[in-house]
Design a protein around this motif. Structure first.
Motif, PDB file in Angstrom:
ATOM      1  N   HIS A  18     -14.724  -5.660  10.600  1.00 23.43           N
ATOM      2  CA  HIS A  18     -13.309  -5.970  10.762  1.00 23.43           C
ATOM      3  C   HIS A  18     -12.521  -5.780   9.472  1.00 23.43           C
ATOM      4  CE1 HIS A  18     -13.204  -6.971  14.936  1.00 23.43           C
ATOM      5  NE2 HIS A  18     -14.273  -7.738  14.808  1.00 23.43           N
ATOM      6  N   VAL A  19     -13.170  -5.911   8.332  1.00 23.39           N
ATOM      7  CA  VAL A  19     -12.496  -5.586   7.065  1.00 23.39           C
ATOM      8  C   VAL A  19     -12.108  -4.106   7.095  1.00 23.39           C
ATOM      9  CG1 VAL A  19     -12.816  -5.288   4.576  1.00 23.39           C
ATOM     10  CG2 VAL A  19     -13.555  -7.408   5.676  1.00 23.39           C
ATOM     11  N   VAL A  20     -13.044  -3.268   7.507  1.00 27.87           N
ATOM     12  CA  VAL A  20     -12.778  -1.830   7.589  1.00 27.87           C
ATOM     13  C   VAL A  20     -11.685  -1.552   8.622  1.00 27.87           C
ATOM     14  CG1 VAL A  20     -13.777   0.417   8.177  1.00 27.87           C
ATOM     15  CG2 VAL A  20     -15.082  -1.201   6.783  1.00 27.87           C
ATOM     16  N   SER A  21     -11.796  -2.161   9.795  1.00 27.67           N
ATOM     17  CA  SER A  21     -10.783  -1.965  10.842  1.00 27.67           C
ATOM     18  C   SER A  21      -9.404  -2.422  10.377  1.00 27.67           C
ATOM     19  CB  SER A  21     -11.162  -2.740  12.107  1.00 27.67           C
ATOM     20  OG  SER A  21     -12.360  -2.267  12.637  1.00 27.67           O
ATOM     21  N   GLY A  22      -9.351  -3.571   9.723  1.00 26.22           N
ATOM     22  CA  GLY A  22      -8.076  -4.092   9.232  1.00 26.22           C
ATOM     23  C   GLY A  22      -7.471  -3.199   8.173  1.00 26.22           C
ATOM     24  N   ALA A  23      -8.318  -2.676   7.287  1.00 24.60           N
ATOM     25  CA  ALA A  23      -7.819  -1.774   6.242  1.00 24.60           C
ATOM     26  C   ALA A  23      -7.275  -0.488   6.861  1.00 24.60           C
ATOM     27  CB  ALA A  23      -8.927  -1.463   5.244  1.00 24.60           C
ATOM     28  N   LEU A  24      -7.976   0.038   7.850  1.00 28.35           N
ATOM     29  CA  LEU A  24      -7.507   1.262   8.504  1.00 28.35           C
ATOM     30  C   LEU A  24      -6.199   1.042   9.267  1.00 28.35           C
ATOM     31  CD1 LEU A  24     -10.911   2.677   9.786  1.00 28.35           C
ATOM     32  CD2 LEU A  24      -9.505   3.582   7.927  1.00 28.35           C
ATOM     33  N   ALA A  25      -6.113  -0.064   9.986  1.00 27.21           N
ATOM     34  CA  ALA A  25      -4.895  -0.356  10.743  1.00 27.21           C
ATOM     35  C   ALA A  25      -3.706  -0.589   9.802  1.00 27.21           C
ATOM     36  CB  ALA A  25      -5.108  -1.576  11.637  1.00 27.21           C
ATOM     37  N   ALA A  26      -3.914  -1.407   8.785  1.00 32.10           N
ATOM     38  CA  ALA A  26      -2.837  -1.674   7.828  1.00 32.10           C
ATOM     39  C   ALA A  26      -2.463  -0.406   7.073  1.00 32.10           C
ATOM     40  CB  ALA A  26      -3.259  -2.773   6.849  1.00 32.10           C
ATOM     41  N   GLY A  27      -3.463   0.401   6.732  1.00 30.11           N
ATOM     42  CA  GLY A  27      -3.204   1.649   6.018  1.00 30.11           C
ATOM     43  C   GLY A  27      -2.394   2.629   6.842  1.00 30.11           C
ATOM     44  N   ALA A  28      -2.711   2.742   8.116  1.00 35.39           N
ATOM     45  CA  ALA A  28      -1.964   3.649   8.990  1.00 35.39           C
ATOM     46  C   ALA A  28      -0.509   3.214   9.108  1.00 35.39           C
ATOM     47  CB  ALA A  28      -2.619   3.705  10.375  1.00 35.39           C
ATOM     48  N   LEU A  29      -0.297   1.932   9.291  1.00 40.10           N
ATOM     49  CA  LEU A  29       1.060   1.407   9.393  1.00 40.10           C
ATOM     50  C   LEU A  29       1.819   1.572   8.077  1.00 40.10           C
ATOM     51  CD1 LEU A  29       3.240  -0.087  10.981  1.00 40.10           C
ATOM     52  CD2 LEU A  29       2.162  -2.228  10.299  1.00 40.10           C
ATOM     53  N   ALA A  30       1.178   1.207   6.975  1.00 38.73           N
ATOM     54  CA  ALA A  30       1.818   1.312   5.662  1.00 38.73           C
ATOM     55  C   ALA A  30       2.137   2.764   5.327  1.00 38.73           C
ATOM     56  CB  ALA A  30       0.917   0.698   4.586  1.00 38.73           C
ATOM     57  N   ALA A  31       1.207   3.666   5.620  1.00 35.24           N
ATOM     58  CA  ALA A  31       1.433   5.077   5.333  1.00 35.24           C
ATOM     59  C   ALA A  31       2.632   5.613   6.116  1.00 35.24           C
ATOM     60  CB  ALA A  31       0.181   5.891   5.645  1.00 35.24           C
ATOM     61  N   ASN A  51       1.626   2.039  -2.758  1.00 33.74           N
ATOM     62  CA  ASN A  51       1.942   0.928  -1.866  1.00 33.74           C
ATOM     63  C   ASN A  51       1.082   0.970  -0.606  1.00 33.74           C
ATOM     64  OD1 ASN A  51       3.921  -0.235   0.499  1.00 33.74           O
ATOM     65  ND2 ASN A  51       4.055  -1.387  -1.411  1.00 33.74           N
ATOM     66  N   SER A  52       0.848   2.160  -0.087  1.00 36.82           N
ATOM     67  CA  SER A  52       0.008   2.297   1.113  1.00 36.82           C
ATOM     68  C   SER A  52      -1.420   1.854   0.832  1.00 36.82           C
ATOM     69  CB  SER A  52       0.025   3.745   1.606  1.00 36.82           C
ATOM     70  OG  SER A  52       1.319   4.108   2.044  1.00 36.82           O
ATOM     71  N   LEU A  53      -1.954   2.240  -0.331  1.00 38.01           N
ATOM     72  CA  LEU A  53      -3.313   1.828  -0.692  1.00 38.01           C
ATOM     73  C   LEU A  53      -3.405   0.317  -0.885  1.00 38.01           C
ATOM     74  CD1 LEU A  53      -4.264   4.707  -3.150  1.00 38.01           C
ATOM     75  CD2 LEU A  53      -5.140   4.331  -0.830  1.00 38.01           C
ATOM     76  N   LYS A  54      -2.393  -0.247  -1.548  1.00 35.77           N
ATOM     77  CA  LYS A  54      -2.379  -1.704  -1.771  1.00 35.77           C
ATOM     78  C   LYS A  54      -2.354  -2.448  -0.438  1.00 35.77           C
ATOM     79  CE  LYS A  54       1.412  -3.904  -2.575  1.00 35.77           C
ATOM     80  NZ  LYS A  54       2.647  -4.472  -3.111  1.00 35.77           N
ATOM     81  N   LEU A  55      -1.479  -2.026   0.463  1.00 33.66           N
ATOM     82  CA  LEU A  55      -1.375  -2.708   1.754  1.00 33.66           C
ATOM     83  C   LEU A  55      -2.623  -2.508   2.605  1.00 33.66           C
ATOM     84  CD1 LEU A  55       2.384  -2.050   2.557  1.00 33.66           C
ATOM     85  CD2 LEU A  55       1.321  -4.204   1.838  1.00 33.66           C
ATOM     86  N   SER A  56      -3.286  -1.372   2.455  1.00 37.40           N
ATOM     87  CA  SER A  56      -4.555  -1.149   3.158  1.00 37.40           C
ATOM     88  C   SER A  56      -5.598  -2.160   2.708  1.00 37.40           C
ATOM     89  CB  SER A  56      -5.086   0.264   2.882  1.00 37.40           C
ATOM     90  OG  SER A  56      -4.238   1.230   3.424  1.00 37.40           O
TER      91      SER A  56
END
Length: 114
Positions: A18-31, A51-56
């Protein structure tokens, strides 16, 4: 030992996944949001990427801690819930502070070059 506070949260979930899933979801949105700002000329390309990397990273930490907290909640372990939430909050804060330090370092390097 489960207490009366146990809530049926289903089967325990894999926190790392879920850490990986959360990072991918947040990264897609942030990007997507940062790309839109970049295209409008509101932010520079490097700022959008940073900013996208940080939010991911923050999204991954937050999601992982939330899943861990839910797993502890299912066992009725209130101390585990509080610990998972605290670790998540500290993790998001740490990513924010590291990001600020890196941005400051980049600003100082640019001043030296000028």
């Amino acid at each position: 030992m489960p207490s009366n506070l146990a809530i049926n949260t289903g089967a325990p979930r894999n926190v790392t996944g879920h850490v990986v899933s959360g990072a991918l979801a947040a990264g897609a949105l942030a990007a997507a949001l940062n790309y839109n700002k970049y295209k409008k000329g509101e932010i520079a390309k490097q700022e959008a990427i940073s900013n996208s990397l940080k939010l991911s990273a923050q999204g991954g930490v937050a999601t992982g801690s939330a899943i861990a907290a839910a797993n502890y909640m299912g066992k009725g372990n209130i101390m585990g819930v509080l610990t998972a939430i605290s670790v998540g909050a500290m993790g998001v804060y740490a990513v924010e502070k590291v990001s600020e330090k890196l941005e400051e370092r980049q600003r100082l390097e640019k001043r030296k070059e000028a």
